[in-house]
Enzyme design. Structure first.
Site, mmCIF file in Angstrom:
data_model
loop_
_atom_site.group_PDB
_atom_site.id
_atom_site.type_symbol
_atom_site.label_atom_id
_atom_site.label_comp_id
_atom_site.label_asym_id
_atom_site.label_seq_id
_atom_site.Cartn_x
_atom_site.Cartn_y
_atom_site.Cartn_z
ATOM 1 N N GLU A 82 0.832 -1.206 0.000
ATOM 2 C CA GLU A 82 0.000 0.000 0.000
ATOM 3 C C GLU A 82 0.864 1.253 0.000
ATOM 4 O O GLU A 82 1.568 1.507 0.988
ATOM 5 C CB GLU A 82 -0.890 -0.008 1.250
ATOM 6 C CG GLU A 82 -1.780 1.230 1.356
ATOM 7 C CD GLU A 82 -2.722 1.169 2.556
ATOM 8 O OE1 GLU A 82 -2.370 0.514 3.555
ATOM 9 O OE2 GLU A 82 -3.788 1.787 2.479
ATOM 10 N N GLU A 101 -12.084 1.948 4.845
ATOM 11 C CA GLU A 101 -11.140 2.146 5.956
ATOM 12 C C GLU A 101 -11.191 3.632 6.291
ATOM 13 O O GLU A 101 -10.513 4.450 5.658
ATOM 14 C CB GLU A 101 -9.729 1.737 5.539
ATOM 15 C CG GLU A 101 -8.744 1.850 6.707
ATOM 16 C CD GLU A 101 -7.299 1.761 6.248
ATOM 17 O OE1 GLU A 101 -6.552 0.969 6.828
ATOM 18 O OE2 GLU A 101 -6.916 2.512 5.319
HETATM 19 C C1 LER Z 1 -3.538 1.267 6.302
HETATM 20 O O1 LER Z 1 -4.316 0.631 5.339
HETATM 21 C C2 LER Z 1 -3.392 2.699 6.028
HETATM 22 O O2 LER Z 1 -4.027 3.238 5.153
HETATM 23 C C3 LER Z 1 -2.439 3.480 6.822
HETATM 24 O O3 LER Z 1 -2.822 4.830 6.892
HETATM 25 C C4 LER Z 1 -2.151 2.887 8.155
HETATM 26 O O4 LER Z 1 -1.475 3.751 8.971
HETATM 27 MN MN MN Z 2 -5.331 2.071 3.825
#
Ligand code: LER
Ligand code: MN
Length: 272
Positions: free
Chosen positions: A152, A246
Site C-alpha cells: 500500500e 477504511e
Molecule cells: C492502512 O491501510 C493505512 O491506510 C495506513 O494509513 C495505516 O497507517
Molecule cells: Mn489504507
C-alpha cells in the site's frame, strides 16, 4: 460492487478502523448493513483463533477479501526496514504466518506500515534493498499457496518509503513477483497523486485491493473526493476485487459504516 469494511480482531490504536471490540457482534452488524465482506486487521495470527474467526464470518455470509498486518508495526514496531536484523526477520516471519488463513479465505495480505520508515542512520537505498528482499521472501513463501500480497502506498505523513503508486510500481518491478501488487487507498492518493484517476489507470491490473475513505478520512460522501469518477476508473481497469472501507469511526462507527454503504451503493457508482 463488492464492499467490505475494516474490522480489527483486537482493540487497536490505529484510528481509521471503524469497528473495534466484540468481533461477532460487529460481524453481524456489518452483514446486517449489507456489506459483502470484512477486511480483518490481525496483529499476530498466533493471538487469534483463525478457525473461529473464519467460522463466524462465513456464518454471517461474508467473505474476507484482505488481511491487514499493520498492527504489528503499530503495536510492536516490527518492520522490514529496521536496522536490527532480528526485527526485520520477525517482520518477515509475521507476514509468512498470515499465509495459511489467507490461503483458506482467498484474502490478499496487505503490506502497509509493516514496511516501516527510514530509521535515523539508515540510508534510503539501504531501506529499499531490505524492503525488496523482504517482499521477495514473503512472495516466494506465498506463491505455492496461491496467496497474493498488496503493498500500500502510504502518504508522507506516515512513512518515507513508497508514498505513491508510481513508486509502488517501481518497487513491484524490483520485487519481480506476479503475486505482488498494490493496495490503492483514496485517502493517501488524495494527498500524493497529482490526478487520482490517471494513477489508477497507469497501475492497471497491479491494483489487488482498494481502500476508500473521503478526503477528510471520514466515510465516502463526507468529504470532497469524486468517488463516481474514481470508482468508474478503477472498474475500467478490469478490477474485480473489493472496495473496502477504511475510515474514521466518525461521528461514530455505526453511522459511518451505514452512511458509507448507502453512498457507495446509491450515489457514487455502478450498481453491480
Ligand atoms: C492502512 O491501510 C493505512 O491506510 C495506513 O494509513 C495505516 O497507517
Ligand atoms: Mn489504507
Amino acid at each position: 460492487m463488492k464492499l467490505s469494511i475494516v474490522l480489527s480482531t483486537h482493540v487497536a490504536r490505529f484510528q481509521a478502523v471503524a469497528f473495534k471490540g466484540d468481533f461477532e457482534a460487529n460481524v453481524a452488524k456489518i452483514a446486517g448493513l449489507g456489506y459483502d465482506g470484512v477486511e480483518l486487521a490481525i496483529r499476530d495470527p498466533k493471538l487469534v483463533d483463525a478457525d473461529e474467526l473464519i467460522r463466524i464470518v462465513s456464518a454471517h455470509g461474508l467473505q474476507i477479501p484482505a488481511i491487514g498486518t499493520g498492527q504489528a508495526w503499530g503495536e510492536e514496531g516490527l518492520s522490514y526496514t529496521d536496522p536490527d536484523p532480528a526485527v526485520r526477520a520477525a517482520a518477515i516471519e509475521r507476514t509468512i504466518s498470515h499465509i495459511p488463513s489467507a490461503a483458506r479465505t482467498g484474502a490478499v495480505i496487505i503490506i502497509g506500515l509493516l514496511r516501516g520508515i527510514v530509521r535515523p542512520g539508515v540510508e534510503h537505498t539501504q531501506a529499499m534493498d531490505w524492503l525488496v528482499e523482504a517482499l521477495q521472501q514473503c512472495c516466494a513463501a506465498a506463491l505455492s499457496h496461491g496467496v497474493r500480497l498488496a503493498l500500500e502506498p502510504i502518504c508522507r505523513y506516515e512513512t518515507t518509503l513508497i508514498n505513491n503508486l508510481t513508486e509502488g510500481r517501481e518497487l513491484l518491478e524490483r520485487v519481480g513477483a506476479d503475486n505482488m501488487g498494490m493496495l490503492a487507498d483514496t485517502f493517501h492518493m488524495n494527498i500524493e497523486e497529482p490526478v487520482i484517476e490517471d494513477s489508477i489507470r497507469a497501475s492497471g491490473d497491479r491494483i489487488f485491493h482498494f481502500h476508500v475513505a473521503d478526503s477528510n478520512r471520514w466515510y465516502p460522501g463526507a468529504g470532497h473526493l469524486d468517488f463516481e469518477s474514481i470508482l468508474n476508473t478503477l472498474y475500467a481497469t478490469g478490477y474485480k476485487g473489493y472496495v473496502s472501507g477504511e475510515f474514521m469511526p466518525m461521528p461514530d462507527a455505526d453511522t459511518a459504516a451505514q452512511k458509507a454503504i448507502f453512498y457507495l451503493r446509491h450515489t457514487a457508482t455502478r450498481k453491480d
